[in-house]
Design an enzyme around this catalytic site. Sequence first.
Site, PDB file in Angstrom:
ATOM      1  N   LYS A 197       0.828  -1.211   0.000  1.00  0.00           N
ATOM      2  CA  LYS A 197       0.000   0.000   0.000  1.00  0.00           C
ATOM      3  C   LYS A 197       0.863   1.262   0.000  1.00  0.00           C
ATOM      4  O   LYS A 197       0.678   2.164  -0.818  1.00  0.00           O
ATOM      5  CB  LYS A 197      -0.915   0.001   1.221  1.00  0.00           C
ATOM      6  CG  LYS A 197      -1.707   1.309   1.411  1.00  0.00           C
ATOM      7  CD  LYS A 197      -2.540   1.295   2.662  1.00  0.00           C
ATOM      8  CE  LYS A 197      -1.753   1.765   3.873  1.00  0.00           C
ATOM      9  NZ  LYS A 197      -1.896   3.223   4.097  1.00  0.00           N
ATOM     10  N   ASN A 198       1.807   1.327   0.933  1.00  0.00           N
ATOM     11  CA  ASN A 198       2.607   2.543   1.073  1.00  0.00           C
ATOM     12  C   ASN A 198       3.492   2.799  -0.133  1.00  0.00           C
ATOM     13  O   ASN A 198       3.787   3.951  -0.468  1.00  0.00           O
ATOM     14  CB  ASN A 198       3.453   2.478   2.349  1.00  0.00           C
ATOM     15  CG  ASN A 198       2.606   2.593   3.604  1.00  0.00           C
ATOM     16  OD1 ASN A 198       1.471   3.069   3.559  1.00  0.00           O
ATOM     17  ND2 ASN A 198       3.135   2.143   4.729  1.00  0.00           N
ATOM     18  N   CYS A 239      -4.972   8.603   9.608  1.00  0.00           N
ATOM     19  CA  CYS A 239      -5.189   8.013  10.931  1.00  0.00           C
ATOM     20  C   CYS A 239      -4.811   8.986  12.037  1.00  0.00           C
ATOM     21  O   CYS A 239      -3.850   9.751  11.912  1.00  0.00           O
ATOM     22  CB  CYS A 239      -4.335   6.735  11.084  1.00  0.00           C
ATOM     23  SG  CYS A 239      -4.979   5.311  10.201  1.00  0.00           S
ATOM     24  N   ARG A 283       2.202  14.029  13.225  1.00  0.00           N
ATOM     25  CA  ARG A 283       2.729  13.688  11.910  1.00  0.00           C
ATOM     26  C   ARG A 283       2.787  14.924  11.014  1.00  0.00           C
ATOM     27  O   ARG A 283       2.178  14.975   9.942  1.00  0.00           O
ATOM     28  CB  ARG A 283       1.875  12.583  11.262  1.00  0.00           C
ATOM     29  CG  ARG A 283       1.726  11.347  12.109  1.00  0.00           C
ATOM     30  CD  ARG A 283       0.757  10.345  11.529  1.00  0.00           C
ATOM     31  NE  ARG A 283       1.330   9.591  10.432  1.00  0.00           N
ATOM     32  CZ  ARG A 283       0.678   8.645   9.764  1.00  0.00           C
ATOM     33  NH1 ARG A 283      -0.568   8.357  10.087  1.00  0.00           N
ATOM     34  NH2 ARG A 283       1.258   7.984   8.794  1.00  0.00           N
ATOM     35  N   PRO A 284       3.505  15.968  11.401  1.00  0.00           N
ATOM     36  CA  PRO A 284       3.499  17.214  10.631  1.00  0.00           C
ATOM     37  C   PRO A 284       4.179  17.050   9.274  1.00  0.00           C
ATOM     38  O   PRO A 284       4.991  16.153   9.071  1.00  0.00           O
ATOM     39  CB  PRO A 284       4.297  18.173  11.530  1.00  0.00           C
ATOM     40  CG  PRO A 284       5.204  17.290  12.316  1.00  0.00           C
ATOM     41  CD  PRO A 284       4.415  16.029  12.551  1.00  0.00           C
ATOM     42  N   LEU A 338       8.668  18.827   7.309  1.00  0.00           N
ATOM     43  CA  LEU A 338       9.891  18.356   6.654  1.00  0.00           C
ATOM     44  C   LEU A 338       9.730  18.307   5.139  1.00  0.00           C
ATOM     45  O   LEU A 338      10.681  18.567   4.399  1.00  0.00           O
ATOM     46  CB  LEU A 338      10.293  16.975   7.185  1.00  0.00           C
ATOM     47  CG  LEU A 338      10.696  16.886   8.657  1.00  0.00           C
ATOM     48  CD1 LEU A 338      11.281  15.514   8.971  1.00  0.00           C
ATOM     49  CD2 LEU A 338      11.693  17.968   9.024  1.00  0.00           C
ATOM     50  N   ASP A 341       4.533   0.198  12.087  1.00  0.00           N
ATOM     51  CA  ASP A 341       3.277  -0.325  11.553  1.00  0.00           C
ATOM     52  C   ASP A 341       3.019  -1.783  11.920  1.00  0.00           C
ATOM     53  O   ASP A 341       1.980  -2.346  11.557  1.00  0.00           O
ATOM     54  CB  ASP A 341       3.237  -0.165  10.030  1.00  0.00           C
ATOM     55  CG  ASP A 341       2.852   1.242   9.602  1.00  0.00           C
ATOM     56  OD1 ASP A 341       2.409   2.018  10.465  1.00  0.00           O
ATOM     57  OD2 ASP A 341       2.995   1.569   8.414  1.00  0.00           O
ATOM     58  N   ILE A 349       8.329   6.236  17.040  1.00  0.00           N
ATOM     59  CA  ILE A 349       8.039   6.922  15.779  1.00  0.00           C
ATOM     60  C   ILE A 349       6.864   7.889  15.919  1.00  0.00           C
ATOM     61  O   ILE A 349       6.960   9.061  15.603  1.00  0.00           O
ATOM     62  CB  ILE A 349       7.747   5.897  14.660  1.00  0.00           C
ATOM     63  CG1 ILE A 349       8.880   4.863  14.570  1.00  0.00           C
ATOM     64  CG2 ILE A 349       7.564   6.606  13.321  1.00  0.00           C
ATOM     65  CD1 ILE A 349      10.228   5.421  14.208  1.00  0.00           C
ATOM     66  N   ARG A 376      -8.597   0.295   4.514  1.00  0.00           N
ATOM     67  CA  ARG A 376      -7.611   1.202   3.933  1.00  0.00           C
ATOM     68  C   ARG A 376      -6.285   0.490   3.669  1.00  0.00           C
ATOM     69  O   ARG A 376      -5.500   0.940   2.829  1.00  0.00           O
ATOM     70  CB  ARG A 376      -7.354   2.394   4.876  1.00  0.00           C
ATOM     71  CG  ARG A 376      -8.520   3.361   5.007  1.00  0.00           C
ATOM     72  CD  ARG A 376      -8.127   4.563   5.861  1.00  0.00           C
ATOM     73  NE  ARG A 376      -6.851   5.082   5.444  1.00  0.00           N
ATOM     74  CZ  ARG A 376      -5.837   5.355   6.261  1.00  0.00           C
ATOM     75  NH1 ARG A 376      -5.970   5.137   7.563  1.00  0.00           N
ATOM     76  NH2 ARG A 376      -4.709   5.830   5.793  1.00  0.00           N
TER      77      ARG A 376
END
Length: 422
Positions: A22-23, A118, A123-124, A127, A309, A331, A401
């Site tokens: 998926k990723n 999610c 999770r900005p 970067l 994950d 993480i 998902r």
Amino acid sequence: MDSILVRGNGALSGAIPIAGAKNACLTLMPATLLSDEPLTLTNAPRLSDIRTMTQLLQSLGAEVASLQDGLVLALSSHSITNHKADYDIVRKMRASILVLGPMLARYGHAVVSLPGGCAIGARPVDLHLKALEAMGADLDLRDGYVHAKAPGGRLKGAVVEFPFVSVGATENALMAATLAKGTTVLKNAAREPEIVDLARCLKKMGAKIDGEGTSMITIEGVDRLGGATHQVVTDRIELGTYMLVPAICGGEVECIGGTLDLVESFAAKLDAAGVSVTQTNRGLKVSRKNGRVRAVDVMTEPFPGFPTDLQAQMMALLCTADGVSVLEEKIFENRFMHAPELMRMGAKIDVHGGTAKVTGVEKLKGAPVMATDLRASVSLILAGLAAEGETVVSRVYHLDRGYERVEEKLRACGAHVERIAG
């Protein structure tokens, strides 16, 4: 809203085919924006997130066709008509931010909504933005959108050093750099297999990239990219998830398409817990070595460390291990939201900030539980497979998902799993 009913029924055995990642696929799909020639992706996973990315690309004017029952995606961006990624689509999925780098690199401007996904921490995307700024982009954040422009219409090569490893920022910067003028060096870059897979695809399209899979990637910008056909890498997170089925239930499962290099750190923890993992000519064969698994300590880290994950799924296993395990989440914050749900099933878990102490119990008990995010949802299904009685997992839209045909794959190994339409 659909739910999943699981009845624990002992050892499970069989073969489970592992889908494309998926990723990786969500990163490869925006690469179409870098070229006016066709991009074909094979071994694509059939997931709701893929459909969301399809909708996003189509909203920009790209053509996306799903072929061979969704296993092949044919993409073309020869006539992009819109350079704004709207909030209504982007809010559904964090990976939507990955259209920013390619659009900015090819067209010199883009407007992209800040993303959703999610609820597992801040999770900005700063970067991502700082990397593009280093390459000359002018960025303006207003009304929830990133307004980006490349002075003169083209980004410029730069040295980008990430203060900490970020997979998404590495991917965005890597795609943007392929069409930038000059050479870009990404330092402290992510090393995940999905990064390597993206680089391989981009090189097939004509990009000049060196160092993928290491912490320093060098990209020499080119004037244009062409088309390509690329096979999406195996999903290491789905692979790790199904490796846990015989670990938590007993029995023996062969994960078709799996390779050890994708899950080395994870397989090492399973070995320490008393689970055998062997490479076959079809994939990975997994079984318990001798009775109840042993407690192990786990700390999540960027690849090649233990994947964040797989933390929730590993916790489900350790709930029934012999002894006390400590899991440290390094993480994402807020990634132990599945712990209270596992405790409803009789697990003994003590959470303090980013650390969870799990004291193994002999047996979990079925209960109604609620999925809080994608990986938590499948961890509760795993726990249900090992529990006495029935477990009903609600809010499984999270599950869809990231996992295709879960019920079908588990039933093929003898599990009692069914979907209840909401």
